[in-house]
Design an enzyme around this catalytic site. Structure first.
Site, PDB file in Angstrom:
ATOM      1  N   GLU A 123      -1.022  91.704  64.254  1.00  0.00           N
ATOM      2  CA  GLU A 123      -1.449  90.882  65.206  1.00  0.00           C
ATOM      3  C   GLU A 123      -2.582  89.767  65.071  1.00  0.00           C
ATOM      4  O   GLU A 123      -2.787  88.993  65.985  1.00  0.00           O
ATOM      5  CB  GLU A 123      -1.953  92.090  66.061  1.00  0.00           C
ATOM      6  CG  GLU A 123      -1.060  92.902  66.802  1.00  0.00           C
ATOM      7  CD  GLU A 123      -1.888  94.092  67.662  1.00  0.00           C
ATOM      8  OE1 GLU A 123      -2.067  93.786  68.666  1.00  0.00           O
ATOM      9  OE2 GLU A 123      -1.796  95.156  67.165  1.00  0.00           O
TER      10      GLU A 123
ATOM     11  N   PHE B 104      -2.411  86.139  64.831  1.00  0.00           N
ATOM     12  CA  PHE B 104      -1.064  85.647  65.493  1.00  0.00           C
ATOM     13  C   PHE B 104      -1.340  85.408  66.778  1.00  0.00           C
ATOM     14  O   PHE B 104      -1.451  86.495  67.864  1.00  0.00           O
ATOM     15  CB  PHE B 104       0.003  86.731  64.859  1.00  0.00           C
ATOM     16  CG  PHE B 104       1.382  86.515  65.656  1.00  0.00           C
ATOM     17  CD1 PHE B 104       2.196  85.702  64.940  1.00  0.00           C
ATOM     18  CD2 PHE B 104       1.848  87.072  66.660  1.00  0.00           C
ATOM     19  CE1 PHE B 104       3.487  85.354  65.503  1.00  0.00           C
ATOM     20  CE2 PHE B 104       3.060  86.742  67.283  1.00  0.00           C
ATOM     21  CZ  PHE B 104       3.786  86.140  66.642  1.00  0.00           C
TER      22      PHE B 104
ATOM     23  N   ARG C 141      -8.440  82.969  41.923  1.00  0.00           N
ATOM     24  CA  ARG C 141      -7.835  82.571  40.712  1.00  0.00           C
ATOM     25  C   ARG C 141      -8.146  80.761  40.713  1.00  0.00           C
ATOM     26  O   ARG C 141      -7.259  80.354  39.978  1.00  0.00           O
ATOM     27  CB  ARG C 141      -6.488  82.871  40.439  1.00  0.00           C
ATOM     28  CG  ARG C 141      -6.038  82.978  39.052  1.00  0.00           C
ATOM     29  CD  ARG C 141      -4.537  83.220  38.910  1.00  0.00           C
ATOM     30  NE  ARG C 141      -3.926  83.549  37.736  1.00  0.00           N
ATOM     31  CZ  ARG C 141      -3.075  82.546  37.193  1.00  0.00           C
ATOM     32  NH1 ARG C 141      -2.638  81.853  37.819  1.00  0.00           N
ATOM     33  NH2 ARG C 141      -2.704  82.764  35.844  1.00  0.00           N
TER      34      ARG C 141
ATOM     35  N   LYS D 215      10.841  81.550  37.613  1.00  0.00           N
ATOM     36  CA  LYS D 215      10.074  82.601  37.966  1.00  0.00           C
ATOM     37  C   LYS D 215       9.272  81.903  38.930  1.00  0.00           C
ATOM     38  O   LYS D 215       8.211  80.969  38.588  1.00  0.00           O
ATOM     39  CB  LYS D 215       9.180  83.195  36.774  1.00  0.00           C
ATOM     40  CG  LYS D 215       8.197  84.302  37.243  1.00  0.00           C
ATOM     41  CD  LYS D 215       7.460  84.929  36.233  1.00  0.00           C
ATOM     42  CE  LYS D 215       6.758  86.027  36.415  1.00  0.00           C
ATOM     43  NZ  LYS D 215       5.846  86.576  35.508  1.00  0.00           N
TER      44      LYS D 215
ATOM     45  N   ASP E 204       5.976  82.250  41.142  1.00  0.00           N
ATOM     46  CA  ASP E 204       4.734  82.892  41.411  1.00  0.00           C
ATOM     47  C   ASP E 204       4.047  82.593  42.759  1.00  0.00           C
ATOM     48  O   ASP E 204       4.190  81.342  43.237  1.00  0.00           O
ATOM     49  CB  ASP E 204       3.890  82.705  40.111  1.00  0.00           C
ATOM     50  CG  ASP E 204       3.166  84.219  39.750  1.00  0.00           C
ATOM     51  OD1 ASP E 204       3.127  84.814  40.793  1.00  0.00           O
ATOM     52  OD2 ASP E 204       3.036  84.313  38.543  1.00  0.00           O
TER      53      ASP E 204
ATOM     54  N   CYS F 276       7.884  86.511  42.532  1.00  0.00           N
ATOM     55  CA  CYS F 276       6.690  86.954  41.831  1.00  0.00           C
ATOM     56  C   CYS F 276       5.581  86.625  42.832  1.00  0.00           C
ATOM     57  O   CYS F 276       5.313  85.526  43.220  1.00  0.00           O
ATOM     58  CB  CYS F 276       6.554  86.638  40.592  1.00  0.00           C
ATOM     59  SG  CYS F 276       5.038  87.381  39.507  1.00  0.00           S
ATOM     60  N   SER F 277       4.507  87.571  42.798  1.00  0.00           N
ATOM     61  CA  SER F 277       3.120  87.130  43.557  1.00  0.00           C
ATOM     62  C   SER F 277       2.099  88.092  42.808  1.00  0.00           C
ATOM     63  O   SER F 277       1.830  89.414  43.207  1.00  0.00           O
ATOM     64  CB  SER F 277       3.363  87.628  44.996  1.00  0.00           C
ATOM     65  OG  SER F 277       1.927  87.376  45.484  1.00  0.00           O
ATOM     66  N   GLY F 278       1.605  87.541  41.555  1.00  0.00           N
ATOM     67  CA  GLY F 278       0.914  88.389  40.840  1.00  0.00           C
ATOM     68  C   GLY F 278       1.472  89.595  40.482  1.00  0.00           C
ATOM     69  O   GLY F 278       0.881  90.960  40.626  1.00  0.00           O
ATOM     70  N   GLY F 279       2.750  89.568  40.450  1.00  0.00           N
ATOM     71  CA  GLY F 279       3.462  90.954  40.043  1.00  0.00           C
ATOM     72  C   GLY F 279       4.357  91.321  41.516  1.00  0.00           C
ATOM     73  O   GLY F 279       4.895  90.284  42.082  1.00  0.00           O
TER      74      GLY F 279
ATOM     75  N   ASP G   4       2.514  93.222  37.475  1.00  0.00           N
ATOM     76  CA  ASP G   4       2.102  92.464  36.388  1.00  0.00           C
ATOM     77  C   ASP G   4       1.575  93.633  35.334  1.00  0.00           C
ATOM     78  O   ASP G   4       1.258  93.296  34.249  1.00  0.00           O
ATOM     79  CB  ASP G   4       0.633  91.702  36.688  1.00  0.00           C
ATOM     80  CG  ASP G   4       1.174  90.415  37.057  1.00  0.00           C
ATOM     81  OD1 ASP G   4       1.984  90.063  37.037  1.00  0.00           O
ATOM     82  OD2 ASP G   4      -0.033  89.679  37.871  1.00  0.00           O
TER      83      ASP G   4
END
EC number: 3.2.1.22
Length: 727
Positions: A277, A280, A443, A476, A478, A524-527, A546
């Protein structure tokens, strides 16, 4: 027919092979939920009860009948504004700025095949495999419609749900909350099974009783997140792996979500799955429509293992697409933990050469190959090959690696940008930054505004120019931060931006899949920060975490297995001591855990002993022997590694002629007791031979008494039994 409409009873009944789902249009036009459970016939509206209940109001249509209240009736699509004070599936702000939607039945249609959702991932099936029900509900004051979509895949015990909001009013409205799937249960006591975590420790299983009030999980991070997974299970209190009723909902979506479960004042349970919610508020002008993603639902009366197998079959064969959906994946070596940013073309070729000698099939070049990317501080957004660092062109590097007999893959992170990059200096407004505020860095990077087509197009063209330089066979993809500072310089409403961002992501991926149909993409998104059913539509495997420590991975892969098939779980053998935990584990154990996924390596092969290299050769041979069974077999959880002395799991072929049982010891004590691993899924009272020892076992005894796990010296030892039916 898997979908049946009874004109007399006004019921819609959805049958799968083993389950039945039923709803009814009542005398006032409300669409009420009647039943979802084990296969049953007949009208089940006797489950509805009507009493005069205090402080539960009555629709005006009911006249003097105080026993009729939306506050207590089970509904298919509960909305705010009908006198139902429970948590709604839909909230709409109307043209007159009121919050009310009174949806009543208008029409329906039934057709063969599975509906598709434009611009969104969805389960697919041909006309012989599925049927679709479309029910049109309408608010007769505003003219706004909710078009409910149901598709049934009978052989998989799967029902999918989606909803389309149509603004048939004369003015502007805003969709403030939308949950395409709602399940109202009039009785029963249930647990809410969810999968929580954090970066490098994702999808830990949590099981809690559903009580009064609302239990809610979700993600405000713009992605499905490491913290909560967009898939939940509602199980009877007594349900186990092998018995009892349980329901699953998996959101086919990669953005923010929420799932809510709770008992009302009359001990009825409502389960919802849909959009988060927060942030959005999707605007619709007159004549516009909003299509929600879908939710995959399944029910099992035979426990959690069968429920997981239903989901695994569906996702593997009717959600994943392309060349690699059913093909055994190549064994890869990823360069990241071998060298991080510190590499040259020569060092990469040396690593690849060693991989080829060991029988590895693909070499993947991870972060650091582009722009001025020698650290996290710079370069994201500048997708131009750093030929000076490589000492050659990318095409030449790929050619040399191909000449070794290896496939080539490459890492990209298209959604992100560093402030120290040519792209950001040229287009600072392309990143999410709220005007007048300093952004939240993560990061050392910002998020590109993928809700804008020109941003997606620019990055897409850059990435294609890289991929066209050589024979790239793997990507890959990420995403190494959560989304914050949501602001789009071109949006007419900021409440639409996060969803439009996800649509931009899907557009990019769809174009990539169509242009390069032979490339295997791993999400992948940081694992595991975007490990969801939506991504599986584009990326048939996802880097599980990760954290490659095999003991932590026992818990991570255990939680993952409740929803997702092993064929999509990216899992690698890494160095010891492990780079994330510094835990020391045997090479055999690391291989056993990685084998329960897509399998690969993430370490510096040049630093290994000859004994370790020999073990890798053995693992590769073993993977090739068992890969088809792992990828397509029925998965059984034999222990709970969160609480037991060991992690144990099993793959059984569909014809029950073959089974692979794998075990890793977790707890070790002096004078250790013997644990017995009970084997599941084999034919009743049938003899099976264990292929390593040649010993014969009776399947009933294996199930009832188990097989003793050897007591060996050393921590974290791995064990394996391969059973084949005796002719």
């Amino acid at each position: 027919m898997s979908i049946v409409y009874d004109e007399t009873q006004k019921t819609f009944t959805l049958h799968t092979k083993n389950t039945t789902y039923q709803m009814q249009v009542d005398k006032y036009g409300f669409l009420l939920h009647l039943y979802y459970g084990k296969h049953a016939e007949g009208c089940m509206d006797y489950l509805l009860t009507y009493y005069d209940r205090g402080f539960s109001g009555n629709p005006y249509d009911a006249g003097n009948d105080k026993t009729y209240s939306m506050d207590s009736l089970p509904q298919e699509f509960p909305s705010l504004g009908t006198g139902d004070y429970r948590t709604p599936a839909c909230i709409i702000k109307n043209t007159d700025r009121t919050y009310c939607s009174d949806f009543r039945y208008e029409s329906h249609s039934i057709r063969d095949g599975k509906y598709a959702l434009e611009g969104l991932p969805a389960v697919y099936a041909d006309d012989s495999e599925a049927q679709t029900l479309e029910v049109v509900l309408e608010d007769r004051v505003t003219g706004v419609q909710a078009v409910l979509l149901y598709s049934v895949l009978p052989e998989y015990d799967i029902i999918t749900r989606s909803v389309r909001i149509v603004n048939a009013s004369s003015g502007h409205i805003s969709v403030k909350k939308l949950a395409p799937a709602c399940l109202d249960m009039v009785g029963g006591q249930y647990d809410f099974i969810t999968f929580y975590g954090r970066h490098a420790m994702e999808r830990n299983m949590q099981r809690m009783p559903i009580g009064h009030g609302v239990q809610k999980i979700g993600s405000l991070r713009g992605s499905s997140s490491h913290q909560y997974n967009p898939a939940v299970i509602m199980a009877e209190h007594e349900a186990t792996e092998d018995a009892g009723g349980c329901y699953a909902m998996a959101f086919v979506y990669s953005g923010g979500f929420q799932s809510e479960a709770g008992q009302d004042q009359y001990y009825q349970t409502r389960l919802l799955m849909g959009f988060s919610e927060e942030q959005f508020a999707y605007p619709l002008s007159a004549g516009e429509e909003f299509q929600s993603p879908e939710v995959i639902m399944s029910y099992s009366s035979e426990g959690l293992a069968r429920l997981s197998q239903n989901l695994h079959r569906c996702m593997r064969t009717h959600l994943c697409r392309g060349k690699y959906k059913e093909v055994v994946r190549p064994i890869l070596l990823n360069s990241w933990e071998a060298s991080y940013f510190d590499f040259t073309g020569k060092s990469l070729l040396k690593l690849a050469s060693e991989a080829a000698k060991l029988g590895i099939e693909m070499f993947v070049l991870d972060d650091g190959w582009f722009g001025k990317r020698d650290s996290e501080l710079r370069g994201l957004g500048d997708w131009k090959v750093n030929e000076e660092k490589l000492g050659c062109t990318l095409g030449e590097l790929i050619g040399k690696i191909n000449d070794m007999g290896l496939k080539f893959g490459i890492w990209i992170e298209p959604e992100m940008v560093n402030e120290d990059s040519d792209l950001y200096r040229e287009h600072p407004d392309w990143a999410f930054v709220i005007p007048g505020r300093r952004p939240n860095r993560s990061r050392h990077q910002l998020v590109l505004d993928f809700s804008r087509k020109e941003v997606v197009d620019h990055i897409y063209n850059q990435i294609c120019s890289v991929l066209d330089q050589g024979n790239v066979e793997y990507i890959k993809w990420d995403m190494n931060r959560s989304i914050a500072d949501v602001y789009s310089a071109t949006a007419d409403s900021q409440g639409r931006v996060l969803h439009d961002y996800v649509l931009g992501l899907y557009d990019f991926l769809e174009r990539l899949v169509n242009r390069y149909p032979n490339i295997l993409i791993e999400g992948c998104s940081g694992g595991g920060g975007r490990f969801d059913a939506g991504m599986l539509y584009y990326t048939p495997q996802i880097w599980c975490s990760d954290n490659t420590d095999p003991i932590d991975r026992l818990e991570i892969q255990y939680g993952t297995s409740f929803i997702y098939p092993a064929s999509c779980v990216g899992s690698h053998v890494s160095a010891s001591p492990n780079h994330q935990t510094e835990r020391v584990t045997p090479m055999k154990t690391r291989g056993t855990v990685a084998l329960a996924g897509t399998f690969g390596y993430e370490l510096n092969l040049n630093e290994l002993s000859e004994e370790e290299k020999a073990e890798i050769r053995r693992q590769i041979a073993e993977y090739k022997k068992f890969a088809a069974l792992v990828q397509r077999g029925l998965y059984y959880r034999l222990t709970n590694p969160q609480t037991d002395n060991q992690g144990a799991w099993e793959f059984v072929s569909e014809d029950q002629k073959e089974a692979l049982v794998q075990v890793v010891g977790i707890k070790k004590h002096a004078n250790m007791t013997v644990d017995y691993i009970k084997v599941k899924g084999l034919k009743e009272n049938t003899m099976y031979r264990e292929t390593t020892t040649g010993k014969l076992y009776n399947s009933t005894a294996l199930r009832e008494a188990g097989v003793p796990k050897p007591v060996l010296h050393g921590e974290y030892q791995a064990y394996q039994w391969h059973f084949v039916q005796e002719d």
